[in-house]
Design a protein around this motif. Structure first.
Motif, mmCIF file in Angstrom:
data_model
loop_
_atom_site.group_PDB
_atom_site.id
_atom_site.type_symbol
_atom_site.label_atom_id
_atom_site.label_comp_id
_atom_site.label_asym_id
_atom_site.label_seq_id
_atom_site.Cartn_x
_atom_site.Cartn_y
_atom_site.Cartn_z
ATOM 1 N N TYR A 35 21.319 -10.101 15.519
ATOM 2 C CA TYR A 35 20.666 -11.095 16.364
ATOM 3 C C TYR A 35 21.304 -11.145 17.747
ATOM 4 O O TYR A 35 20.601 -11.188 18.769
ATOM 5 C CB TYR A 35 20.741 -12.476 15.708
ATOM 6 C CG TYR A 35 20.200 -13.585 16.577
ATOM 7 C CD1 TYR A 35 18.834 -13.755 16.743
ATOM 8 C CD2 TYR A 35 21.062 -14.451 17.246
ATOM 9 C CE1 TYR A 35 18.333 -14.763 17.553
ATOM 10 C CE2 TYR A 35 20.577 -15.463 18.047
ATOM 11 C CZ TYR A 35 19.207 -15.622 18.207
ATOM 12 O OH TYR A 35 18.719 -16.617 19.020
ATOM 13 N N SER A 41 13.547 -13.462 23.731
ATOM 14 C CA SER A 41 14.054 -14.497 24.630
ATOM 15 C C SER A 41 13.009 -15.595 24.780
ATOM 16 O O SER A 41 11.908 -15.361 25.275
ATOM 17 C CB SER A 41 14.377 -13.892 26.001
ATOM 18 O OG SER A 41 14.790 -14.893 26.901
ATOM 19 N N TRP A 44 13.678 -22.179 25.057
ATOM 20 C CA TRP A 44 14.314 -23.220 24.247
ATOM 21 C C TRP A 44 15.518 -22.678 23.477
ATOM 22 O O TRP A 44 16.287 -23.453 22.918
ATOM 23 C CB TRP A 44 13.303 -23.850 23.287
ATOM 24 C CG TRP A 44 12.454 -22.860 22.542
ATOM 25 C CD1 TRP A 44 12.748 -22.215 21.373
ATOM 26 C CD2 TRP A 44 11.150 -22.413 22.927
ATOM 27 N NE1 TRP A 44 11.716 -21.386 21.003
ATOM 28 C CE2 TRP A 44 10.712 -21.499 21.944
ATOM 29 C CE3 TRP A 44 10.302 -22.707 23.998
ATOM 30 C CZ2 TRP A 44 9.471 -20.874 21.994
ATOM 31 C CZ3 TRP A 44 9.073 -22.073 24.047
ATOM 32 C CH2 TRP A 44 8.669 -21.167 23.066
ATOM 33 N N ARG A 45 15.696 -21.357 23.461
ATOM 34 C CA ARG A 45 16.909 -20.793 22.884
ATOM 35 C C ARG A 45 18.062 -20.787 23.884
ATOM 36 O O ARG A 45 19.191 -20.476 23.519
ATOM 37 C CB ARG A 45 16.656 -19.358 22.402
ATOM 38 C CG ARG A 45 15.869 -19.281 21.110
ATOM 39 C CD ARG A 45 15.698 -17.846 20.649
ATOM 40 N NE ARG A 45 15.102 -17.785 19.317
ATOM 41 C CZ ARG A 45 14.679 -16.673 18.740
ATOM 42 N NH1 ARG A 45 14.803 -15.507 19.384
ATOM 43 N NH2 ARG A 45 14.152 -16.702 17.525
ATOM 44 N N GLU A 46 17.755 -21.122 25.123
ATOM 45 C CA GLU A 46 18.779 -21.114 26.172
ATOM 46 C C GLU A 46 19.255 -22.520 26.516
ATOM 47 O O GLU A 46 19.960 -22.716 27.494
ATOM 48 C CB GLU A 46 18.214 -20.438 27.436
ATOM 49 C CG GLU A 46 17.563 -19.088 27.202
ATOM 50 C CD GLU A 46 18.500 -18.105 26.554
ATOM 51 O OE1 GLU A 46 19.698 -18.095 26.898
ATOM 52 O OE2 GLU A 46 18.039 -17.330 25.687
ATOM 53 N N PHE A 166 19.822 -26.625 16.536
ATOM 54 C CA PHE A 166 19.754 -25.946 17.824
ATOM 55 C C PHE A 166 20.315 -26.792 18.973
ATOM 56 O O PHE A 166 20.794 -26.249 19.965
ATOM 57 C CB PHE A 166 18.313 -25.527 18.114
ATOM 58 C CG PHE A 166 17.718 -24.664 17.033
ATOM 59 C CD1 PHE A 166 18.482 -23.700 16.401
ATOM 60 C CD2 PHE A 166 16.403 -24.825 16.625
ATOM 61 C CE1 PHE A 166 17.956 -22.908 15.400
ATOM 62 C CE2 PHE A 166 15.859 -24.049 15.617
ATOM 63 C CZ PHE A 166 16.635 -23.085 14.998
ATOM 64 N N ARG A 210 23.410 -23.186 14.417
ATOM 65 C CA ARG A 210 22.612 -22.795 15.580
ATOM 66 C C ARG A 210 22.312 -21.299 15.563
ATOM 67 O O ARG A 210 21.148 -20.879 15.562
ATOM 68 C CB ARG A 210 23.325 -23.177 16.874
ATOM 69 C CG ARG A 210 22.543 -22.759 18.139
ATOM 70 C CD ARG A 210 23.306 -23.137 19.404
ATOM 71 N NE ARG A 210 23.379 -24.579 19.569
ATOM 72 C CZ ARG A 210 24.488 -25.261 19.781
ATOM 73 N NH1 ARG A 210 25.657 -24.628 19.825
ATOM 74 N NH2 ARG A 210 24.464 -26.572 19.940
ATOM 75 N N ASN A 214 18.675 -19.484 14.015
ATOM 76 C CA ASN A 214 17.946 -18.649 14.971
ATOM 77 C C ASN A 214 17.835 -17.216 14.462
ATOM 78 O O ASN A 214 16.779 -16.582 14.562
ATOM 79 C CB ASN A 214 18.650 -18.667 16.331
ATOM 80 C CG ASN A 214 18.119 -19.729 17.265
ATOM 81 O OD1 ASN A 214 16.916 -19.964 17.325
ATOM 82 N ND2 ASN A 214 18.999 -20.383 17.993
ATOM 83 N N GLU A 218 14.488 -15.194 13.453
ATOM 84 C CA GLU A 218 14.197 -13.954 14.175
ATOM 85 C C GLU A 218 13.958 -12.808 13.197
ATOM 86 O O GLU A 218 13.045 -11.999 13.378
ATOM 87 C CB GLU A 218 15.367 -13.614 15.103
ATOM 88 C CG GLU A 218 15.118 -12.412 16.007
ATOM 89 C CD GLU A 218 14.195 -12.721 17.173
ATOM 90 O OE1 GLU A 218 14.005 -11.826 18.025
ATOM 91 O OE2 GLU A 218 13.654 -13.849 17.247
#
Length: 332
Positions: A35, A41, A44-46, A166, A210, A214, A218
């Motif tokens: 991962y 990308s 909201w993952r940043e 998250f 987190r 994710n 993924e």
């Protein structure tokens, strides 16, 4: 050793934990490395902003992520903070939802009400001061525990856990349809909600919800979809995967077997499996392990196999070397 590790190492008995592979740490490391090396990308993952993550989670319910991204950005441009959303007219929020085809309008109403709950301090620990001003407890502060987040209007256990994971790295293992598919295929977990929850929880490293959640989502979204892309996506769990070994990729949400027998994906998988058991193999030694009808000069012969391994080499999974008049293949 964590409780999950200790449980995974216990022997005897029949139950969901018996589905766990022997080397849980290796399984964890493989997934997290895969991962972190490369993943889709999404904005909201940043962020670790609970409000922004809640908006993305509510929007993502039954809506393709590619469509969500545009709507999410425009929503936050219009209502950048939980205070802005709480102060908005509900009709405007519902109108935005409808205009962006985000599904059931009730989700917009619930999201608006959840924002008001947060700003008014209506959720969270009972000993936290409510309505204490801009910097005081309760005024725009999201609770960090899944159970407390689940007190928000329209926020069920899954969404509460996702926001806790998250935003605060404080969640449990997420178990959605994609995660169930992964666990069912990889570790032959029974199609049972409790079994999925037990195995998912035992696999997740302590304090890493987190990155772990994710990574699991993924894996289910790009490698272990309804029609899997095991080799193409470089699935990190191929060496442990029951479905990859047997070629049976059915799952709770995939009731019929996808076309696989004789496919190029199946042949690539056989190459990887054969090479994983040897340091290296000449093509003519590898060939019969991939197809029983392999003949060096036949239709499925040396040139066909060379192209197959070259595909894997292009994906960074294998390499070819000319040596002493023959071609040798190995895994990278």
């Amino acid at each position: 050793m964590s409780d999950a590790d200790a449980t995974a190492d216990e022997g005897g008995g029949d139950g969901p934990r018996d589905c766990l592979p022997a080397d849980v740490d290796a399984v964890r490391d493989a997934l997290v490395s895969w991962y972190e090396d490369d993943h889709r990308s999404f904005p909201w993952r940043e962020t670790t902003d609970a409000y922004e993550i809640l908006v993305s989670e509510v929007m993502s319910q039954q809506t393709q992520l590619e469509r969500v991204e545009t709507a999410w950005r425009e929503f936050l441009d219009r209502w950048p903070t939980v205070h802005d959303l709480a102060a908005a007219e509900r009709g405007d929020v519902v109108g935005f939802w409808t205009g962006h085809s985000l599904g059931y309008n009730n989700r917009a109403r619930y999201l608006h009400e959840a924002a008001r709950q947060v700003v008014e301090g209506a959720v969270g620990p009972s000993d936290r001061p409510h309505g204490a001003g801009e910097t005081g407890g309760g005024d725009g502060e999201f609770p960090e525990e899944p159970a407390e987040l689940a007190e928000l209007m329209g926020v069920g256990p899954y969404t509460a856990n996702a926001v806790a994971s998250f935003a605060f790295n404080n969640g449990n293992a997420v178990v959605d349809t994609n995660v169930k598919r992964v666990l069912y295929r990889a570790f032959d977990v029974p199609d049972d909600d409790e079994a999925f929850a037990v195995v998912a929880g035992a696999l997740m490293p302590d304090g890493e919800s987190r990155v772990w959640n994710n990574a699991m989502m993924e894996l289910g979204g790009v490698a272990c979809e309804k029609v899997p892309s095991c080799d193409e996506a470089g699935c990190p769990w191929r060496r442990w995967c029951h479905a990859y070994e047997t070629g049976d990729f059915t799952a709770p949400d995939v009731p019929t077997q996808p076309e696989f027998e004789g496919s190029r994906r199946q042949m690539r998988g056989r190459v990887v499996k054969a090479l994983s058991n040897h340091d290296e193999l000449p093509l003519d030694t590898l060939g019969p392990k991939v197809r029983v009808d392999y003949t060096p000069d036949g239709e499925h012969g040396r040139e066909w196999l060379r192209a197959l391994v070259a595909d894997l080499a292009g994906d960074g999974l294998a390499e070819l070397e000319e040596r002493d008049g023959e071609t040798v293949a190995r895994l990278r």
